[in-house]
Design a protein around this motif. Structure first.
Motif, mmCIF file in Angstrom:
data_model
loop_
_atom_site.group_PDB
_atom_site.id
_atom_site.type_symbol
_atom_site.label_atom_id
_atom_site.label_comp_id
_atom_site.label_asym_id
_atom_site.label_seq_id
_atom_site.Cartn_x
_atom_site.Cartn_y
_atom_site.Cartn_z
ATOM 1 N N ILE A 729 0.853 -1.186 0.000
ATOM 2 C CA ILE A 729 0.000 0.000 0.000
ATOM 3 C C ILE A 729 0.885 1.230 0.000
ATOM 4 C CG2 ILE A 729 -1.747 1.273 1.308
ATOM 5 C CD1 ILE A 729 -2.626 -1.388 2.473
ATOM 6 N N ASN A 730 0.601 2.146 -0.864
ATOM 7 C CA ASN A 730 1.359 3.393 -0.978
ATOM 8 C C ASN A 730 2.835 3.184 -1.313
ATOM 9 O OD1 ASN A 730 -0.652 5.278 -0.537
ATOM 10 N ND2 ASN A 730 -0.530 5.003 1.687
ATOM 11 N N PRO A 731 3.147 2.313 -2.251
ATOM 12 C CA PRO A 731 4.550 2.177 -2.620
ATOM 13 C C PRO A 731 5.084 3.520 -3.113
ATOM 14 C CG PRO A 731 3.147 1.253 -4.326
ATOM 15 C CD PRO A 731 2.270 1.560 -3.149
ATOM 16 N N ILE A 732 6.350 3.775 -2.844
ATOM 17 C CA ILE A 732 6.955 5.043 -3.256
ATOM 18 C C ILE A 732 7.783 4.806 -4.512
ATOM 19 C CG2 ILE A 732 8.555 6.883 -2.618
ATOM 20 C CD1 ILE A 732 7.828 6.300 0.320
ATOM 21 N N GLU A 733 7.460 5.565 -5.537
ATOM 22 C CA GLU A 733 8.258 5.511 -6.751
ATOM 23 C C GLU A 733 8.494 6.952 -7.168
ATOM 24 O OE1 GLU A 733 8.729 2.749 -9.510
ATOM 25 O OE2 GLU A 733 9.024 1.641 -7.658
ATOM 26 N N PHE A 744 10.087 19.962 -15.316
ATOM 27 C CA PHE A 744 9.920 18.627 -14.755
ATOM 28 C C PHE A 744 10.831 18.472 -13.562
ATOM 29 C CE2 PHE A 744 9.102 17.670 -19.304
ATOM 30 C CZ PHE A 744 7.775 17.333 -19.152
ATOM 31 N N VAL A 745 10.297 17.896 -12.524
ATOM 32 C CA VAL A 745 11.125 17.563 -11.381
ATOM 33 C C VAL A 745 10.786 16.139 -10.981
ATOM 34 C CG1 VAL A 745 11.760 18.183 -9.043
ATOM 35 C CG2 VAL A 745 11.079 19.942 -10.618
ATOM 36 N N LEU A 746 11.811 15.376 -10.701
ATOM 37 C CA LEU A 746 11.626 13.999 -10.273
ATOM 38 C C LEU A 746 11.234 14.028 -8.800
ATOM 39 C CD1 LEU A 746 12.020 11.272 -11.621
ATOM 40 C CD2 LEU A 746 14.396 11.341 -10.938
ATOM 41 N N GLU A 747 10.076 13.456 -8.501
ATOM 42 C CA GLU A 747 9.540 13.567 -7.147
ATOM 43 C C GLU A 747 9.076 12.207 -6.647
ATOM 44 O OE1 GLU A 747 7.219 17.680 -6.771
ATOM 45 O OE2 GLU A 747 6.035 15.971 -6.110
ATOM 46 N N PRO A 748 9.290 11.920 -5.369
ATOM 47 C CA PRO A 748 8.743 10.665 -4.836
ATOM 48 C C PRO A 748 7.251 10.819 -4.622
ATOM 49 C CG PRO A 748 9.818 11.896 -3.081
ATOM 50 C CD PRO A 748 10.017 12.686 -4.356
ATOM 51 N N GLU A 749 6.523 9.776 -4.932
ATOM 52 C CA GLU A 749 5.083 9.813 -4.699
ATOM 53 C C GLU A 749 4.592 8.437 -4.299
ATOM 54 O OE1 GLU A 749 2.438 11.488 -7.608
ATOM 55 O OE2 GLU A 749 3.680 13.288 -7.733
ATOM 56 N N ASN A 750 3.440 8.428 -3.630
ATOM 57 C CA ASN A 750 2.794 7.154 -3.308
ATOM 58 C C ASN A 750 1.911 6.757 -4.480
ATOM 59 O OD1 ASN A 750 2.657 8.752 -0.336
ATOM 60 N ND2 ASN A 750 3.529 6.720 -0.388
ATOM 61 N N PHE A 751 1.945 5.506 -4.828
ATOM 62 C CA PHE A 751 1.199 5.059 -6.000
ATOM 63 C C PHE A 751 0.185 3.998 -5.648
ATOM 64 C CE2 PHE A 751 4.568 7.134 -8.260
ATOM 65 C CZ PHE A 751 3.876 7.697 -9.303
ATOM 66 N N GLY A 752 -0.835 4.381 -4.898
ATOM 67 C CA GLY A 752 -1.940 3.464 -4.640
ATOM 68 C C GLY A 752 -1.469 2.123 -4.117
ATOM 69 N N ASN A 753 -1.754 1.089 -4.855
ATOM 70 C CA ASN A 753 -1.380 -0.250 -4.435
ATOM 71 C C ASN A 753 -0.505 -0.907 -5.495
ATOM 72 O OD1 ASN A 753 -2.974 -0.053 -2.149
ATOM 73 N ND2 ASN A 753 -4.785 -0.725 -3.288
ATOM 74 N N ALA A 754 0.386 -1.742 -5.030
ATOM 75 C CA ALA A 754 1.165 -2.552 -5.966
ATOM 76 C C ALA A 754 1.181 -3.973 -5.454
ATOM 77 C CB ALA A 754 2.587 -2.022 -6.081
ATOM 78 N N THR A 755 1.396 -4.892 -6.345
ATOM 79 C CA THR A 755 1.526 -6.281 -5.920
ATOM 80 C C THR A 755 2.875 -6.792 -6.375
ATOM 81 O OG1 THR A 755 0.519 -7.008 -7.968
ATOM 82 C CG2 THR A 755 -0.930 -6.768 -6.085
ATOM 83 N N ILE A 783 2.940 -1.922 -11.149
ATOM 84 C CA ILE A 783 2.540 -0.629 -10.620
ATOM 85 C C ILE A 783 2.129 0.229 -11.813
ATOM 86 C CG2 ILE A 783 4.904 0.300 -10.711
ATOM 87 C CD1 ILE A 783 4.247 1.760 -8.098
ATOM 88 N N THR A 784 1.139 1.070 -11.610
ATOM 89 C CA THR A 784 0.685 1.939 -12.693
ATOM 90 C C THR A 784 0.976 3.384 -12.317
ATOM 91 O OG1 THR A 784 -1.043 0.371 -13.209
ATOM 92 C CG2 THR A 784 -1.309 2.588 -14.076
ATOM 93 N N THR A 785 1.708 4.052 -13.172
ATOM 94 C CA THR A 785 2.065 5.443 -12.879
ATOM 95 C C THR A 785 1.728 6.327 -14.068
ATOM 96 O OG1 THR A 785 4.300 5.257 -13.748
ATOM 97 C CG2 THR A 785 3.995 4.708 -11.435
ATOM 98 N N SER A 786 1.708 7.635 -13.795
ATOM 99 C CA SER A 786 1.372 8.584 -14.854
ATOM 100 C C SER A 786 2.536 8.731 -15.826
ATOM 101 C CB SER A 786 1.031 9.938 -14.240
ATOM 102 O OG SER A 786 2.151 10.421 -13.533
ATOM 103 N N LYS A 787 2.204 8.951 -17.080
ATOM 104 C CA LYS A 787 3.218 9.131 -18.120
ATOM 105 C C LYS A 787 2.736 10.196 -19.088
ATOM 106 C CE LYS A 787 6.297 5.680 -17.662
ATOM 107 N NZ LYS A 787 7.742 5.828 -17.750
ATOM 108 N N LEU A 788 3.669 10.781 -19.797
ATOM 109 C CA LEU A 788 3.326 11.830 -20.752
ATOM 110 C C LEU A 788 3.489 11.321 -22.182
ATOM 111 C CD1 LEU A 788 5.338 14.703 -19.030
ATOM 112 C CD2 LEU A 788 2.880 14.294 -18.861
ATOM 113 N N ILE A 789 2.660 11.864 -23.047
ATOM 114 C CA ILE A 789 2.804 11.573 -24.483
ATOM 115 C C ILE A 789 2.899 12.910 -25.212
ATOM 116 C CG2 ILE A 789 1.780 10.505 -26.517
ATOM 117 C CD1 ILE A 789 0.213 8.679 -24.651
ATOM 118 N N TYR A 790 3.999 13.116 -25.897
ATOM 119 C CA TYR A 790 4.204 14.338 -26.666
ATOM 120 C C TYR A 790 3.821 14.007 -28.111
ATOM 121 C CZ TYR A 790 6.779 18.665 -28.009
ATOM 122 O OH TYR A 790 7.156 19.905 -28.455
ATOM 123 N N THR A 791 2.758 14.662 -28.593
ATOM 124 C CA THR A 791 2.211 14.259 -29.877
ATOM 125 C C THR A 791 1.549 15.452 -30.572
ATOM 126 O OG1 THR A 791 0.776 12.625 -30.942
ATOM 127 C CG2 THR A 791 -0.010 13.539 -28.863
#
Lengths: 933, 490
Positions: A729-733, A744-755, A783-791
């Motif tokens: 629960i709340n894994p940090i990535e 852009f800044v690289l930041e630690p965040e909690n990402f819901g749940n991971a298995t 784990i599912t995290t946000s990503k950007l698409i430049y298009t």
């Protein structure tokens, strides 16, 4: 000097030619069969009469009036005499701690005789604990025994296995354990452990069960390459927690058990010389670090001081070469009992290692491009890095035990580790070095002198207060420090011409750019107390309770001073002039102080009933964390404090099926606390991207289950197979946040749940002189995290869209395998081991953009070591690491063409489905040496 | 126990975990608390002449002097208005952090002055860069936060700024320790208006616009950047017009547009027209970079009517992502870039040969065997001189085009400034200042009447009044100074 236990006599003469021969020995020669003159064979197995366990290294003497033969039992307790003359013999079997047995054997012509022997222990050693004491505590057998007796899940690597292995630092040893992979540093040494796919933040490191602080300026993790392997009695990887253990491990715990005071006076010494093949085609370049300042200009002059260019010495940028970069290490130890009550062990280890590596790196540009397809990768100019690392590693360790009486004992441990790293990193950015093209290069020379220290002291007592009540306690004071008295990143641009016929690169114009002097200090102090009480409710039921309190402080300093060079024409650093400083940065995200107080208490029951053993209970951990940062008071979060309590249940169940099979199931709740800097909302520059902390970060919680089947047979032979499942629960990535609309800044965040789930297999099997050891683990996390698409959007405008991507946890490999082939001939005093370690692909750098993560390709490394007995107490050894010169390769999994490659024929780009983005080369390392016991 | 154990083994490991997990959640986090220090907000005090520091608002009055003795903050929601003739004198490396709005409203007769205490300009061609106070960064800059809706600067001198941010994290987002810009703007919905003003000196970009709407018109930029940096550097999400400016002695470029670093919002779209750019690009050592006007990394827009004199490179538009002698080029949105009516002048053959910047590596071949080039601007018939017919056969954008006829143009087509002798006596780049010169076009200048007026400014900001922009439409004459008196008023 009583050297303790001697199981066998061996040749007292050193046959040098034999040693050389075995240096070059290969697996093929292992299988060579000696032709026989006589066909009479006597074989058998020597076992303990009571336990049935095979006895290793028991001496067998076969003699009659004409002939005498000696043999020693192998790893499975078996022995064999081949080619003996027919006749009647007396056979004598001797083993320390056991009564000698004699019998008569009649060897008829052309007959094979089998004679199994069951030795009876000396009557005064009927207690099995005493038998254990007679086994060397660093032996494999004792390691297996601890694994089996333990209530929770452990994997152990014994001192004996470490001696025989090719590894000289704890970091490298650890990769031999099941389910463990390593993150390597620039010199190719394992520095951080990933246990079951869980990165270092999810694990902790202890010495003799006591947690040690970290000198790392960012994380809590302890760099495992600081510890020389020689001080270990064994290395434990704990994979399930009990209530009495600290709860902040989700992957596992690395416990270094240091050598203990022996029962008899013991003296050990070993030394070695070595060489890295890297320096066959590279010269070792370094600088003189004497006089390096341990204080920053502000610490010397006070913070009101205006630093001058003269405060910064450029002499550390004068490089010299070392002609014979010969590695050396020496380890010594002395221990014993001074009186009946007072025992000691003192050990010293010193290593001086020259390490080199080269790296080809295609750095990611800040963002991809939207054409011809979305997120088409773009690269900055190629970088060719050469690392010259001189590491001096010092380890001291002292143990004093005092036994007041049978019921009251105290032990004092102190361990001091220091790693000095002198690094010259040369970075050529551009075309000439690797692509042999003319153009503009940028050359970055880094001079780095870093000292890391870990000093841990503990006083521990054990008291049997009543028949049913015992108490133990520990008082711990530990420090960890890191300082960089020299850290200079000199940089200049260089317009070069490459001559195609002579292959010479000539420099036309060099311009020196402004460059920084950086000072970092990091100091962490732990003061802890532990108290445990154990009460025997019944013979089968033990209740334990206890607690701990830790007060931890962390002080971090980062100061950077930039010298103005103004693109002046550059020839040599001593001729450059620096009229002023352009920047003084004494504060950033890595300047902070943190305080953490942890109060924990637990209750547990251990219950034995018939074939069952259950250890379970609850632990409560209260964490109070606070920080003071250098953030402007006008922004939120200059200081912060956090208070949280975790309630951590755990249970370990063991069920015996017969003598040889165990089934275990376990469950534990674990947590992981954010790293100190991860709370601090101040930017600092990272390796590739700017980073900053996130004051709303939460700690990670997890539920972990294990199921394991174990089958033991023979002395050291066993098989374990298990599965695990972790819910996190709340894994940090780390993720990329736009701090404003355009940064852009690289930041630690909690990402819901991971298995995270997987399976592990461990096995060891011996066949007389041969052995095979291996483990395999499969891990899958997601784990599912946000990503950007430049298009492009429908109106043909360039846009950046938000998306998500599911991926494994950073650093998690799907497949990890170890396989070692062992050969042991007691008669010839030879032991040899070939080890192979395979680490499957894993994510090295997470990109803010979809499909552009940097993956490490699977690595496969082969190491080799051999030990040759050269006298009663002397063993000679040789170790070779990275036999096949396995590179470390990173790649992007994209079929899009990498841009910037278009007009340059970049090396390595042969795979259409992947773009190679980094290629590191370490070469082989050799050691030869001796061991005296 | 026997039974429950067997049950446990049969149980799916996952549900076993989840079950126990539920038990954790029931008990855990009984008393979780977090305390973060709240930001310190001091109500802005109404500014008074004399020493100023901390949070201020209100009006700086005409002809008064304000000594900046520490960082100044304009709170979100507050405004600071500066009347004509006010003088703001920095006593150290301090900054204005603008979370609200700033209106610096000088006039042609009474400009507002931001400067450093007692500092004289050292404008002579022989002054080394290392000792010229213009390139030191004697005070910080004007830093607008994401909450700054209006940064409006008219008839204002901004001299000797550019000190890097060195104290911890600045009290605004988006900027880090070490950043050094004379003016910094970053609100994608905000307006940055810079008109009829003077920027003198700097260490990196004189203006870094990370996002937002802008109008930068009729200004004089001198000595921008120390050993690198553009005079007006637009990053991802900048939209607007930059016109009628005189850029002289830029380290790298005058105006530059890039779409780098813009998650989610608008694409960079810049019109650069009727600018006069002189002696620029020479303090940048990177090959292939730094000259006059630059479009790269996904930016789009229009570039017309610019007068480029003795710059290291002419109009530079990156047309393909590739290596330029080891330096990276990243492609602009060339499908949406229009350009032409550029007046190029150079004293030297080497300058002539870079009017249309050349890609040194011509070995790359694109689709259908067409040579690929990283640089995309090519001669237009509307340009002066018109090189279209002089291009060698097989010429493509970015290819070298030297010939004796072309080389003979060195020193030809003098644009005839009122007072700036061409060819220059000193090496191009050594005169990085405008004082003592006059870049109006003399009568008979070949640039007169050659401008293109058939396009519109983007006009992304509010117009009119004291707080709005005054946008000058494309001019009939090439360059910043129009013979009808419009354009740059300096």
């Amino acid at each position: 000097m009583d050297a303790g236990i001697k199981h066998y006599k061996s040749k007292s003469i050193l046959y040098l030619h034999k040693f050389i021969f075995y240096l070059s020995f290969t697996l093929i020669s292992l299988s060579a069969i000696t032709p026989s003159a006589f066909s009479q064979v006597l074989r058998g197995k020597v076992t303990d009469q009571q336990t049935g366990e095979p006895l290793v290294d028991a001496t067998i003497i076969l003699k009659n009036n004409y002939k005498k033969y000696n043999s020693i039992t192998g790893l499975d307790g078996s022995y064999i005499f081949k080619n003996i003359e027919a006749g009647t013999y007396s056979e004598a079997i001797q083993y320390v701690g056991y009564d000698e047995q004699r019998m008569t054997v009649n060897m008829e012509k052309d007959r094979a005789v089998r004679n199994d022997i069951r030795l009876k222990p000396h009557t005064w050693q009927l207690n099995s604990v005493v038998v254990t004491a007679n086994l060397s505590k660093g032996s494999d057998i004792s390691a297996r025994r601890v694994e089996r007796i333990s209530s929770n899940l452990l994997n152990i690597i014994s001192a004996r296995a470490i001696d025989n292995s090719p590894d000289i630092t704890v970091g490298n040893v650890l990769q031999r354990a099941a389910g463990v992979s390593l993150v390597k540093n620039s010199s190719g040494d394992g520095e951080k452990a990933i246990i079951r796919g869980m990165a270092d933040r999810y694990n902790y490191t202890t010495i003799n069960g006591v947690k040690i602080p970290s000198p790392d300026d960012k994380t809590r993790s302890v760099p495992l390459d600081i510890f020389p392997a020689d001080l270990l009695q064994r290395l434990e990887v704990v994979k399930s927690l009990t209530p009495s253990m600290e709860g902040d491990a989700i992957g596992g715990v690395t416990n270094m058990v240091l050598k203990e005071a022996p029962a008899h006076l013991t003296f050990t010494l070993n030394g070695s010389l070595g060489y890295s093949n890297f320096f066959n085609n590279h010269t070792f370049s370094t600088f003189e670090n004497s006089g390096a300042p341990w204080q920053t200009p502000y610490e010397i002059h006070g913070s009101g001081y205006a630093p001058q260019p003269s405060d910064f010495n450029v002499k550390y940028l004068k490089y010299k070469t070392v002609k014979y970069p010969v590695n050396a290490f020496i380890n010594g130890g002395i221990g014993g009992r001074i009186t009946k009550n007072f025992g000691f062990l003192a050990a010293v280890s010193y290593q001086r290692i020259y390490k080199g590596s080269s790296s080809l790196f295609y750095p990611p540009s800040g963002q991809p491009q939207p054409i011809p397809t979305a997120n088409t990768p773009v690269f900055s100019p190629l970088e060719y890095r050469t690392y010259n690392n001189l590491q001096s590693r010092l380890g001291n360790h002292l143990v004093l035990n005092y036994d007041f009486n049978e019921h009251n004992k105290i032990i004092f441990y102190t361990a001091f580790f220091q790693l000095d790293r002198i690094e010259h990193r040369n970075l050529q950015q551009g075309l000439s070095q690797y692509l042999h093209l003319s153009g503009q290069d940028y050359v970055y020379d880094r001079s780095l002198f870093q000292r890391q220290i870990i000093w841990s002291n503990s006083l521990q007592g054990k008291h049997q207060i009543m028949d049913k009540l015992s108490v133990d306690w520990s008082l711990v004071y530990s420090e960890a420090q890191s300082k960089t008295p020299v850290w200079i990143d000199q940089q200049y641009s260089d317009i070069v011409t490459y001559d195609n016929s002579t292959h010479n690169v000539s420099s036309e114009q060099k311009n020196l750019q402004d460059f920084p002097f950086i000072f970092t200090h990091s100091k962490e102090i732990d003061r802890s107390g532990y108290l445990n009480a154990h009460y025997k409710l019944t013979d089968r039921l033990v209740f334990s309770t206890g607690g701990m309190y830790r007060h931890k402080t962390r002080d971090n300093v980062y100061e950077s001073y930039q010298l103005y060079a103004g693109n002046q024409p550059f020839t040599a650093i001593q001729d450059a002039s620096f009229p002023r400083l352009t920047r003084v940065d004494t504060t950033d995200g890595l300047t902070y102080t943190s305080v953490e107080n942890i109060l924990a208490y637990y209750g547990e029951l251990k219950w034995r009933f018939k074939k069952w053993e259950v250890l379970g209970g609850f632990r409560v951990e209260n964490t109070h964390h606070s920080y003071v940062s250098e953030l402007s008071v006008y922004l939120p979060g200059k200081t912060g404090s956090y208070n949280y309590t975790d309630f951590l249940p755990s249970i370990n169940i063991k069920y015996k099926i017969g003598d040889k099979n165990d089934i275990r199931a376990s469950y534990f709740g674990g947590i992981s606390r954010p790293n100190y800097f991860e709370y601090i909302p101040v930017n600092f520059s990272g390796n590739y991207f700017d980073q900053r902390g996130n004051p709303s970060i939460k700690h990670v919680q997890s539920a972990n289950s294990d199921l394991r089947y174990e089958h033991y047979y023979g002395v050291e032979d066993y098989f374990m197979g298990g599965v695990f499942y972790k819910h996190i629960i709340n894994p940090i990535e780390f993720t990329f946040r736009s701090q404003t609309t355009s940064q852009f800044v690289l930041e630690p965040e909690n990402f819901g749940n991971a298995t995270n789930y997987g399976a592990e297999l461990v096995f060891t099997k011996h066949f007389r002189n041969f052995g095979i050891k291996g483990n395999y683990s499969y891990t899958k996390s997601s784990i599912t995290t946000s990503k950007l698409i430049y298009t492009k959007d429908n109106n043909d405008n360039y846009v950046i869209l938000n998306s998500t991507q599911t991926r494994p946890l950073q650093g998690q490999s799907d497949h990890i395998a170890n396989l070692s082939l062992l050969y042991k001939s007691v008669r010839d005093g030879i032991e040899a081991e070939v080890s192979w370690v395979y680490t499957g692909q894993r994510i090295e750098i997470v990109s803010p953009f979809k499909d552009l993560d940097y993956w490490q390709k699977p690595t496969s490394q082969i190491d080799f070591s051999v030990n040759v007995k050269a006298g009663e107490r002397i063993t000679l050894f040789a170790k070779v690491t990275n036999l096949t010169n396995n590179p470390l390769v990173l790649e992007l999994h994209t079929t899009a063409n990498g841009y910037y490659f278009n007009n340059i024929n970049y090396p390595d780009q042969t795979d259409k489905n992947n773009i190679i983005v980094r290629h590191d080369n370490f070469d082989q390392t050799f050691f030869i040496g001796f061991r005296f016991k | 126990m026997e039974q429950s154990k067997k049950g446990g083994l049969r149980m799916n490991l996952r549900s076993f975990t989840l079950l126990l997990m539920a038990s954790i959640l029931m008990f855990s986090c009984k008393k979780t608390s977090t305390e973060l220090q709240a930001p310190y907000v001091a109500g802005g005090t109404t500014v008074q002449p004399g020493n100023i520091s901390g949070s201020i608002k209100g009006t700086m009055e005409s002809n008064q002097t304000y000594n900046v003795t520490s960082d100044v903050i304009i709170n979100a929601g507050d405004s600071l208005i500066i009347q004509p003739g006010a003088k703001i004198v920095f006593q150290g490396t301090y900054n204005f952090f603008i979370k609200g709005s700033l209106f610096s409203l000088g006039s042609s007769s009474l400009p507002v002055i931001f400067t450093f205490n007692n500092q004289q300009k050292m404008d002579n061609p022989a002054e080394p860069v290392a000792s010229d106070p213009a390139y030191v960064g004697l005070w910080g800059g004007l830093w607008a936060d994401t909450s700054c809706n209006n940064l409006v600067i008219k008839w204002t001198h901004i001299d000797f700024a550019g000190a890097p941010i060195s104290a911890a994290q600045p009290p605004i987002a988006g900027a880090s320790t070490g950043d050094s810009y004379n003016i910094f703007f970053q609100n994608p919905h905000g307006n940055f208006i810079l008109e009829d003003s003077w920027l003198y000196g700097g260490t990196d970009d004189a203006i870094r616009l990370k996002s937002g709407h802008f109008s930068v018109m009729r200004n004089t930029f001198e000595k921008g950047g120390g050993t690198g940096g553009d005079q007006f550097n637009v990053k991802g999400g900048g939209i607007g017009d930059c016109a009628y400016n005189l850029f002289i002695g830029c380290a790298t470029n005058g105006p530059k547009a890039s779409d780098k670093g813009q998650p989610g919002s608008q694409q960079t779209n810049c019109n650069f027209y009727n600018n006069t750019i002189v002696n620029s690009g020479y303090r940048m050592v990177e090959l292939g970079r730094g000259g006059s006007i630059n479009y790269e990394e996904g930016a789009k827009g229009m570039a017309y009517n610019n007068l480029v004199v003795n710059c290291r490179f002419g109009l530079r538009i990156v047309g393909a992502t590739q290596s330029y002698l080891g330096n990276a080029l990243v492609v602009a949105d060339t499908a949406h870039i229009k350009y032409g009516y550029t007046f190029n002048y150079s004293d030297s053959v080497s300058g002539i040969n870079q009017f249309y910047p050349v890609t040194p590596d011509t070995s790359a071949v694109g689709v259908g065997g067409v040579p690929m080039s990283g640089l995309w601007a090519s001669p237009q018939a509307s340009d002066i001189p018109d090189l279209v017919s002089m291009m060698p056969s097989g010429y493509y954008p970015g290819a070298p085009y030297t010939s004796s006829a072309i080389n003979a143009l060195a020193g030809q087509n003098n644009p005839k400034f009122v007072n700036f002798p061409l060819p220059e006596a000193a090496t191009p780049g050594s005169i990085a200042y405008a004082t003592g010169y006059d870049f109006h076009l003399a009568s008979g200048s070949p640039a007169i009447g050659k401008g293109f007026t058939g396009f519109q400014p983007i006009a992304s900001v509010p117009q009119g009044g004291d707080y709005g922009a005054t946008i000058t439409s494309p001019g009939a004459d090439i360059g910043a100074y129009q013979s009808n008196g419009s354009g740059n008023q300096h």
